[in-house]
Design a protein around this motif. Structure first.
Motif, PDB file in Angstrom:
ATOM      1  N   PHE A  16     -30.432 -28.978 -41.242  1.00 21.15           N
ATOM      2  CA  PHE A  16     -31.653 -28.894 -42.055  1.00 21.15           C
ATOM      3  C   PHE A  16     -32.206 -27.471 -42.153  1.00 21.15           C
ATOM      4  CE2 PHE A  16     -31.840 -33.397 -40.526  1.00 21.15           C
ATOM      5  CZ  PHE A  16     -31.619 -33.982 -41.751  1.00 21.15           C
ATOM      6  N   ALA A  17     -31.344 -26.471 -42.009  1.00 20.63           N
ATOM      7  CA  ALA A  17     -31.764 -25.091 -42.261  1.00 20.63           C
ATOM      8  C   ALA A  17     -31.460 -24.754 -43.722  1.00 20.63           C
ATOM      9  CB  ALA A  17     -31.038 -24.130 -41.335  1.00 20.63           C
ATOM     10  N   VAL A  18     -32.427 -24.191 -44.419  1.00 17.90           N
ATOM     11  CA  VAL A  18     -32.238 -23.809 -45.816  1.00 17.90           C
ATOM     12  C   VAL A  18     -31.793 -22.351 -45.862  1.00 17.90           C
ATOM     13  CG1 VAL A  18     -33.314 -23.547 -48.082  1.00 17.90           C
ATOM     14  CG2 VAL A  18     -33.988 -25.444 -46.590  1.00 17.90           C
ATOM     15  N   VAL A  19     -30.627 -22.127 -46.452  1.00 17.70           N
ATOM     16  CA  VAL A  19     -30.060 -20.783 -46.571  1.00 17.70           C
ATOM     17  C   VAL A  19     -30.147 -20.342 -48.035  1.00 17.70           C
ATOM     18  CG1 VAL A  19     -28.021 -19.347 -46.221  1.00 17.70           C
ATOM     19  CG2 VAL A  19     -28.466 -21.278 -44.675  1.00 17.70           C
ATOM     20  N   THR A  20     -30.672 -19.144 -48.256  1.00 21.07           N
ATOM     21  CA  THR A  20     -30.786 -18.626 -49.621  1.00 21.07           C
ATOM     22  C   THR A  20     -30.247 -17.203 -49.689  1.00 21.07           C
ATOM     23  OG1 THR A  20     -33.029 -17.761 -49.241  1.00 21.07           O
ATOM     24  CG2 THR A  20     -32.845 -19.996 -50.139  1.00 21.07           C
ATOM     25  N   TRP A  21     -29.741 -16.852 -50.851  1.00 19.00           N
ATOM     26  CA  TRP A  21     -29.405 -15.458 -51.143  1.00 19.00           C
ATOM     27  C   TRP A  21     -30.100 -15.103 -52.443  1.00 19.00           C
ATOM     28  CZ3 TRP A  21     -26.921 -12.448 -54.905  1.00 19.00           C
ATOM     29  CH2 TRP A  21     -26.650 -11.130 -54.513  1.00 19.00           C
ATOM     30  N   THR A  22     -30.896 -14.023 -52.388  1.00 16.09           N
ATOM     31  CA  THR A  22     -31.656 -13.596 -53.559  1.00 16.09           C
ATOM     32  C   THR A  22     -31.252 -12.181 -53.931  1.00 16.09           C
ATOM     33  OG1 THR A  22     -33.534 -14.932 -52.825  1.00 16.09           O
ATOM     34  CG2 THR A  22     -33.962 -13.288 -54.524  1.00 16.09           C
ATOM     35  N   PRO A  23     -30.686 -11.977 -55.123  1.00 14.16           N
ATOM     36  CA  PRO A  23     -30.336 -10.625 -55.550  1.00 14.16           C
ATOM     37  C   PRO A  23     -31.563  -9.719 -55.557  1.00 14.16           C
ATOM     38  CG  PRO A  23     -29.394 -12.266 -57.018  1.00 14.16           C
ATOM     39  CD  PRO A  23     -30.353 -12.986 -56.130  1.00 14.16           C
ATOM     40  N   LYS A  24     -31.354  -8.436 -55.290  1.00 14.34           N
ATOM     41  CA  LYS A  24     -32.455  -7.484 -55.235  1.00 14.34           C
ATOM     42  C   LYS A  24     -33.234  -7.471 -56.544  1.00 14.34           C
ATOM     43  CE  LYS A  24     -33.422  -2.661 -53.986  1.00 14.34           C
ATOM     44  NZ  LYS A  24     -32.819  -1.374 -53.563  1.00 14.34           N
ATOM     45  N   ALA A  25     -32.533  -7.636 -57.656  1.00 19.16           N
ATOM     46  CA  ALA A  25     -33.184  -7.623 -58.974  1.00 19.16           C
ATOM     47  C   ALA A  25     -33.695  -8.999 -59.387  1.00 19.16           C
ATOM     48  CB  ALA A  25     -32.217  -7.094 -60.026  1.00 19.16           C
ATOM     49  N   ASP A  62     -23.057 -29.747 -38.914  1.00 19.91           N
ATOM     50  CA  ASP A  62     -22.212 -28.676 -38.368  1.00 19.91           C
ATOM     51  C   ASP A  62     -22.852 -27.299 -38.485  1.00 19.91           C
ATOM     52  OD1 ASP A  62     -22.035 -28.306 -41.080  1.00 19.91           O
ATOM     53  OD2 ASP A  62     -19.841 -28.367 -41.175  1.00 19.91           O
ATOM     54  N   GLY A  63     -24.057 -27.225 -39.070  1.00 22.85           N
ATOM     55  CA  GLY A  63     -24.756 -25.958 -39.197  1.00 22.85           C
ATOM     56  C   GLY A  63     -24.180 -25.024 -40.238  1.00 22.85           C
ATOM     57  N   LYS A  64     -23.332 -25.530 -41.126  1.00 23.75           N
ATOM     58  CA  LYS A  64     -22.625 -24.672 -42.073  1.00 23.75           C
ATOM     59  C   LYS A  64     -22.998 -24.993 -43.520  1.00 23.75           C
ATOM     60  CE  LYS A  64     -18.527 -24.341 -39.069  1.00 23.75           C
ATOM     61  NZ  LYS A  64     -18.651 -22.894 -38.747  1.00 23.75           N
ATOM     62  N   ILE A  65     -22.923 -23.945 -44.362  1.00 25.90           N
ATOM     63  CA  ILE A  65     -23.065 -24.110 -45.808  1.00 25.90           C
ATOM     64  C   ILE A  65     -22.164 -23.102 -46.504  1.00 25.90           C
ATOM     65  CG2 ILE A  65     -25.440 -24.991 -45.737  1.00 25.90           C
ATOM     66  CD1 ILE A  65     -24.842 -21.509 -47.071  1.00 25.90           C
ATOM     67  N   VAL A  66     -21.953 -23.312 -47.792  1.00 21.55           N
ATOM     68  CA  VAL A  66     -21.270 -22.335 -48.636  1.00 21.55           C
ATOM     69  C   VAL A  66     -22.109 -22.135 -49.888  1.00 21.55           C
ATOM     70  CG1 VAL A  66     -19.217 -21.784 -49.977  1.00 21.55           C
ATOM     71  CG2 VAL A  66     -18.970 -22.988 -47.791  1.00 21.55           C
ATOM     72  N   LEU A  67     -22.528 -20.895 -50.115  1.00 21.23           N
ATOM     73  CA  LEU A  67     -23.230 -20.552 -51.346  1.00 21.23           C
ATOM     74  C   LEU A  67     -22.179 -20.201 -52.395  1.00 21.23           C
ATOM     75  CD1 LEU A  67     -26.129 -18.323 -49.945  1.00 21.23           C
ATOM     76  CD2 LEU A  67     -26.213 -20.755 -50.546  1.00 21.23           C
ATOM     77  N   LYS A  68     -22.153 -20.958 -53.478  1.00 17.60           N
ATOM     78  CA  LYS A  68     -21.118 -20.797 -54.493  1.00 17.60           C
ATOM     79  C   LYS A  68     -21.469 -19.698 -55.498  1.00 17.60           C
ATOM     80  CE  LYS A  68     -18.454 -24.308 -53.258  1.00 17.60           C
ATOM     81  NZ  LYS A  68     -17.039 -24.140 -52.872  1.00 17.60           N
ATOM     82  N   GLY A  69     -20.474 -18.893 -55.843  1.00 17.26           N
ATOM     83  CA  GLY A  69     -20.610 -17.940 -56.935  1.00 17.26           C
ATOM     84  C   GLY A  69     -21.681 -16.892 -56.774  1.00 17.26           C
ATOM     85  N   VAL A  70     -21.798 -16.320 -55.566  1.00 16.84           N
ATOM     86  CA  VAL A  70     -22.780 -15.262 -55.344  1.00 16.84           C
ATOM     87  C   VAL A  70     -22.301 -13.984 -56.049  1.00 16.84           C
ATOM     88  CG1 VAL A  70     -23.787 -13.758 -53.579  1.00 16.84           C
ATOM     89  CG2 VAL A  70     -23.590 -16.217 -53.166  1.00 16.84           C
ATOM     90  N   PRO A  71     -23.106 -13.408 -56.938  1.00 19.34           N
ATOM     91  CA  PRO A  71     -22.662 -12.223 -57.676  1.00 19.34           C
ATOM     92  C   PRO A  71     -22.686 -10.963 -56.813  1.00 19.34           C
ATOM     93  CG  PRO A  71     -24.914 -12.756 -58.257  1.00 19.34           C
ATOM     94  CD  PRO A  71     -24.439 -13.862 -57.364  1.00 19.34           C
ATOM     95  N   GLU A  72     -21.851 -10.014 -57.204  1.00 20.02           N
ATOM     96  CA  GLU A  72     -21.817  -8.739 -56.493  1.00 20.02           C
ATOM     97  C   GLU A  72     -23.171  -8.045 -56.559  1.00 20.02           C
ATOM     98  OE1 GLU A  72     -17.998  -6.156 -56.542  1.00 20.02           O
ATOM     99  OE2 GLU A  72     -18.184  -7.062 -58.532  1.00 20.02           O
ATOM    100  N   GLY A  73     -23.499  -7.327 -55.483  1.00 23.91           N
ATOM    101  CA  GLY A  73     -24.717  -6.532 -55.485  1.00 23.91           C
ATOM    102  C   GLY A  73     -25.558  -6.742 -54.250  1.00 23.91           C
ATOM    103  N   ALA A  74     -26.601  -5.922 -54.133  1.00 26.62           N
ATOM    104  CA  ALA A  74     -27.499  -5.989 -52.981  1.00 26.62           C
ATOM    105  C   ALA A  74     -28.439  -7.184 -53.103  1.00 26.62           C
ATOM    106  CB  ALA A  74     -28.291  -4.697 -52.870  1.00 26.62           C
ATOM    107  N   GLY A  75     -28.827  -7.705 -51.961  1.00 25.76           N
ATOM    108  CA  GLY A  75     -29.751  -8.831 -51.948  1.00 25.76           C
ATOM    109  C   GLY A  75     -30.194  -9.148 -50.538  1.00 25.76           C
TER     110      GLY A  75
END
Length: 208
Positions: A36-45, A150-163
């Motif tokens: 139940f941990a929410v994992v996010t990736w947010t591009p800098k832009a 299992d404490g695991k996730i996969v973020l699909k299709g993360v674009p190149e770049g800083a975030g």
């Protein structure tokens, strides 16, 4: 000779943005997986949330006098259904600043909906059953997932770049229940691991 506009030259010369999956594991301080941990990736832009992501089916069920799931992650603009599958009535509410609401008393087989328009976290309760609690975490990025047993996730299709790569859990011992680290995504991404301190949760059967 036809003129070539500078903006067109830049467009033709710009390399295509690549995307790759990103695997993340969340463990507690003792090395055990955290669910139940929410994992996010947010591009800098920043990143626009596609209509298909907003309109996906998001459900917070009432069953066995509990909410399920304990944590539900949704994007800004999503509508969440609250079906009652119990034999008893429920009155669902949240007083959280992100999206306060109330769903007055309704019974088995009935459903109510709420659209979440602001990023943040809603803590849920039931006016009839004090033991019921859950969380809806509203994110402003299309790259998010919630860890399983299992404490695991996969973020699909993360674009190149800083975030920024973030992990949020309602019982995490951290400011705003969240930890983050800067990450530059590439054509391939090394697996990421977080070790976090999370309080134990009393489960419906009375065990931790």
């Amino acid at each position: 000779m036809k003129a070539v506009f500078p903006s067109l030259i830049v467009l033709l010369a710009a390399p295509a943005v690549q995307a790759a999956d990103l695997s993340v594991t969340v463990n507690d301080a003792g090395g055990k997986p955290v669910s139940f941990a929410v994992v996010t990736w947010t591009p800098k832009a920043g990143a626009a949330i596609p209509a298909a992501v907003k309109s996906a089916q998001y459900v917070m069920t009432q069953k066995n006098v509990q909410f399920a799931p304990f944590v539900l992650a949704v994007p800004v603009g999503a509508t969440v259904s609250f079906p009652n599958q119990d034999r008893v009535n429920h009155h669902v509410y949240s007083f959280s600043p992100a999206m306060p609401f109330q769903l007055p008393l309704y019974g088995k087989g009935q459903t109510r909906t709420v659209t979440f328009t602001k990023a943040g976290t809603d803590a849920l309760g039931c006016n009839i059953h004090d033991s019921m609690s859950a969380y809806i975490h509203i994110v402003n990025t299309p790259y998010f997932a919630t860890t399983g047993a299992d404490g695991k996730i996969v973020l699909k299709g993360v674009p190149e770049g800083a975030g920024a790569l973030k992990v949020w859990h309602p019982l995490m011992d951290a400011p705003d229940h969240e930890v983050a680290k800067a990450l530059t995504a590439g054509k391939t991404n090394a697996p990421q691991t977080f070790a976090v301190k999370v309080r134990a949760r009393l489960t419906p059967n009375g065990s931790y």
